[in-house]
Design an enzyme around this catalytic site. Sequence first.
Site, PDB file in Angstrom:
ATOM      1  N   SER A   5       0.806  -1.220   0.000  1.00 57.60           N
ATOM      2  CA  SER A   5       0.000   0.000   0.000  1.00 57.60           C
ATOM      3  C   SER A   5       0.840   1.271   0.000  1.00 57.60           C
ATOM      4  O   SER A   5       0.402   2.300  -0.527  1.00 57.60           O
ATOM      5  CB  SER A   5      -0.945   0.003   1.212  1.00 57.60           C
ATOM      6  OG  SER A   5      -0.222  -0.139   2.421  1.00 57.60           O
ATOM      7  N   ASP A 168      -6.531   7.345   8.490  1.00 59.53           N
ATOM      8  CA  ASP A 168      -6.674   5.979   9.019  1.00 59.53           C
ATOM      9  C   ASP A 168      -5.633   5.643  10.077  1.00 59.53           C
ATOM     10  O   ASP A 168      -5.705   4.597  10.710  1.00 59.53           O
ATOM     11  CB  ASP A 168      -6.664   4.952   7.889  1.00 59.53           C
ATOM     12  CG  ASP A 168      -5.306   4.822   7.192  1.00 59.53           C
ATOM     13  OD1 ASP A 168      -4.313   5.434   7.644  1.00 59.53           O
ATOM     14  OD2 ASP A 168      -5.244   4.099   6.181  1.00 59.53           O
ATOM     15  N   HIS A 171      -1.530   4.634   7.317  1.00 60.73           N
ATOM     16  CA  HIS A 171      -0.816   4.931   6.082  1.00 60.73           C
ATOM     17  C   HIS A 171      -0.380   6.395   6.064  1.00 60.73           C
ATOM     18  O   HIS A 171      -0.995   7.232   6.726  1.00 60.73           O
ATOM     19  CB  HIS A 171      -1.709   4.624   4.875  1.00 60.73           C
ATOM     20  CG  HIS A 171      -2.072   3.176   4.772  1.00 60.73           C
ATOM     21  ND1 HIS A 171      -3.233   2.672   5.304  1.00 60.73           N
ATOM     22  CD2 HIS A 171      -1.414   2.132   4.225  1.00 60.73           C
ATOM     23  CE1 HIS A 171      -3.284   1.363   5.081  1.00 60.73           C
ATOM     24  NE2 HIS A 171      -2.192   1.021   4.438  1.00 60.73           N
TER      25      HIS A 171
END
Length: 204
Positions: A5, A168, A171
């Site tokens: 990610s 979040d 990240h």
Amino acid sequence: MLGDSLAAGLGAERRKQTLGGRLAKGMARRLGWPVHLRTAAIVGSESPDLAAQLADLPEGYAPHVAVIVVGGNDVTHRIPVAVSTQHLRDAILRLRRRGTEVVVGTCPDLGALRPVPQPLRRLVSSMSRRLAEAQTETALAAGARPVDLRRAVGPMFFDDPDAMFSMDRFHPSALGYRRTAEALLPTACLAAEAALSSRRPAPQ
């Protein structure tokens, strides 16, 4: 861009704010060449998924530089370090056979993830450090250029998590990706210069 990610840019609001977007812009500015960005990274990927990402590239595609950022999911899913590094090595060697220079951003320090409670956070910090060290050794042995993200940007994520993480809390934010790209940029530029030099036609 290959990997998980972070390489895919999850958490950035715009494409230009992703890790790849930041790197491409920075490389173009420094090198004075247009840079085409292709992101094959997939959110949630682990080191064993690198082979599939490479397989999905067009046949004969040979980028000058590949940047691999992977490892966080390997730690959280308890993949043995030996397994992780074997898949990283295989990916590097496949890219090198294409004539591609490879930059490896090693596993970041997951101890910066505040939502993870103690003592688990200390454990994943130690595990991510061990994986990063093994990734560095593997990258060097396979002919890639490692960048220690834990040392380069880890303190920033620890000291200012509100700014460096996205909503979040797992990240990077736009600023987090910017700082990570800045850490990778010098090595990526050196890799690009080496690739351009090696592919330049010999004088007649």
